[in-house]
Design a protein around this motif. Sequence first.
Motif, short mmCIF file in Angstrom:
data_model
loop_
_atom_site.label_atom_id
_atom_site.label_comp_id
_atom_site.label_asym_id
_atom_site.label_seq_id
_atom_site.Cartn_x
_atom_site.Cartn_y
_atom_site.Cartn_z
N THR A 127 1.31 -1.55 -0.20
CA THR A 127 0.28 -0.32 -0.09
C THR A 127 1.27 1.58 0.23
O THR A 127 2.08 1.43 0.75
N ARG A 128 0.74 2.22 -1.30
CA ARG A 128 1.46 3.17 -1.50
C ARG A 128 0.29 4.52 -1.81
O ARG A 128 1.02 4.68 -2.53
N VAL A 129 0.16 5.69 -0.38
CA VAL A 129 -0.39 5.94 -0.93
C VAL A 129 -0.60 7.14 -0.32
O VAL A 129 0.19 6.75 1.13
N ASN A 130 -1.01 8.29 -0.15
CA ASN A 130 -1.32 9.75 0.79
C ASN A 130 -2.07 10.87 -0.19
O ASN A 130 -2.34 10.25 -1.47
N LEU A 131 -1.69 11.73 0.06
CA LEU A 131 -2.22 13.00 -0.31
C LEU A 131 -1.72 13.81 -1.87
O LEU A 131 -0.48 14.38 -0.78
N GLY A 132 -1.60 13.25 -2.93
CA GLY A 132 -0.63 14.05 -4.26
C GLY A 132 1.08 13.21 -3.99
O GLY A 132 0.16 12.49 -3.94
N LEU A 133 1.60 13.86 -4.06
CA LEU A 133 1.53 14.84 -5.66
C LEU A 133 1.19 14.95 -6.44
O LEU A 133 1.97 13.61 -7.06
N PHE A 134 0.14 15.53 -6.93
CA PHE A 134 -0.66 14.89 -8.49
C PHE A 134 0.30 15.27 -9.80
O PHE A 134 1.65 16.14 -9.39
N GLN A 135 0.80 14.36 -11.19
CA GLN A 135 1.37 14.46 -11.56
C GLN A 135 0.51 15.05 -13.01
O GLN A 135 -0.43 14.95 -12.81
N HIS A 136 1.47 15.88 -13.86
CA HIS A 136 0.87 16.30 -15.24
C HIS A 136 0.47 15.25 -16.12
O HIS A 136 0.24 15.48 -17.28
N ASP A 137 1.43 14.49 -16.34
CA ASP A 137 2.08 13.85 -16.54
C ASP A 137 2.05 12.82 -16.88
O ASP A 137 2.01 11.48 -18.67
N VAL A 138 1.68 11.59 -16.04
CA VAL A 138 1.45 10.24 -15.38
C VAL A 138 0.56 9.63 -14.79
O VAL A 138 0.37 10.61 -14.19
N ASN A 139 0.02 8.92 -14.83
CA ASN A 139 -0.96 8.65 -13.71
C ASN A 139 -0.57 8.03 -12.27
O ASN A 139 0.77 8.04 -12.67
N VAL A 140 -1.21 7.40 -11.97
CA VAL A 140 -0.61 7.28 -10.35
C VAL A 140 0.12 5.94 -10.32
O VAL A 140 0.92 5.84 -9.11
N ILE A 141 -0.45 5.10 -11.53
CA ILE A 141 0.42 3.84 -11.41
C ILE A 141 2.20 3.90 -11.78
O ILE A 141 2.83 3.68 -11.50
#
Length: 333
Positions: free
Chosen positions: A150-164
């Motif tokens: 489990t590797r979760v947190n709030l952000g950091l949103f990337q602008h060029d790729v998804n969370v995977i």
Amino acid sequence: MVNFGVIGYGYWGPNIVRNLMSLDGSQVLAIAEKNVTARKRAQRTYPGMKVTADASEVISSAEIDAVAVVTPVWTHYELAKAALEHGKHVFVEKPFTSNTEQAEELIDLAGRKNLKVMVDHTFLFTGAVKKIQQLLQEGTLGKLYYYDSTRVNLGLFQHDVNVIWDLAPHDLSIMDYLIKESPEAIVATGQTHLNGYEDVAFLTLYFPDKIIAHINVNWLSPVKIRTTLIGGEKKMLVWNDLEADEKIKIYDKGVNIANRQGLYDLLVSYRSGDMWAPQIEQGEALRLELAYFVECIANDERPFNDGVAGLRIVKMLQAANESLSRRGALVYL
Ligand SMILES: NC(=O)c1ccc[n+]([C@@H]2O[C@H](COP(=O)([O-])OP(=O)(O)OC[C@H]3O[C@@H](n4cnc5c(N)ncnc54)[C@H](O)[C@@H]3O)[C@@H](O)[C@H]2O)c1
């Protein structure tokens, strides 16, 4: 002394520069950064350093032996390719490239020019991962059943790729290192809520020998969790990377089946023994990793986390995207 140029001084770039500057065998001669605020930050921290907006100045500099590419994923291929064409060794951030064709081309180019490529899979240099590898190799855990992270947190949103593509390369590279075998198939599910890229996702990987892995990655979690369960036939462990001490706890727990004559005759007994936390090596993983890269250049050795290792991870990420686009279809690798 290996002279480095670093491209990208956003969130992660400063860590690369700081570590390269602190090693005996390396120094940073120039930083390229497009953003003016980040450039000012770099110049304030390193007053004598050449800081430029133009990456080609770093790439073409005759004084520079190696280039670190610490920019968003979609720029890795182009910058790494230009650096290799100019005869520079390349340290590239994870994930290596945006697709497998790009990775293959870079591996081929580096091979032809006899240059080193290393992909920043930082976790492979942590005391925790080294300890887990040792436990697996020595047979302490026994036959591996599963890896569940489990590797979760709030952000950091990337602008060029998804969370995977942002967070899962860590787990995929760790599994690649620990399990040694490639997954046979992958299932990925996820959802986009905010910027068009999946911000919550779940990955399942099927490995040979009934080993199964599950990864939960999320930019929309109220709390930060970095916990991995690894289950083996003999022992099981919990790795909580946010713990300062006792990051790894090994449990002498398991299940014994005494009778295999038929489903209803099974004699299941549960073993619940001791728990202990082994000593693990301290030290900043990125520093160890960069020192290793400098050594590989000096001794003309191939790093184990080279472009080929980077390609294996990109293959898994690409398959995950394919599965995502088909709402969790099983994709064979
Ligand atoms: N190994 C790790 O643990 C780890 C941790 C964080 C990020 N990363 C990786 O590092 C890379 C960068 O991530 P980040 O979080 O620092 O991103 P970021 O957006 O904070 O920083 C990237 C910087 O690169 C600059 N840039 C982009 N293109 C450029 C170009 N052509 N020339 C010069 N500068 C350019 C941008 O202006 C930006 O400041 C990503 O690949 C990410 O996956 C790895």
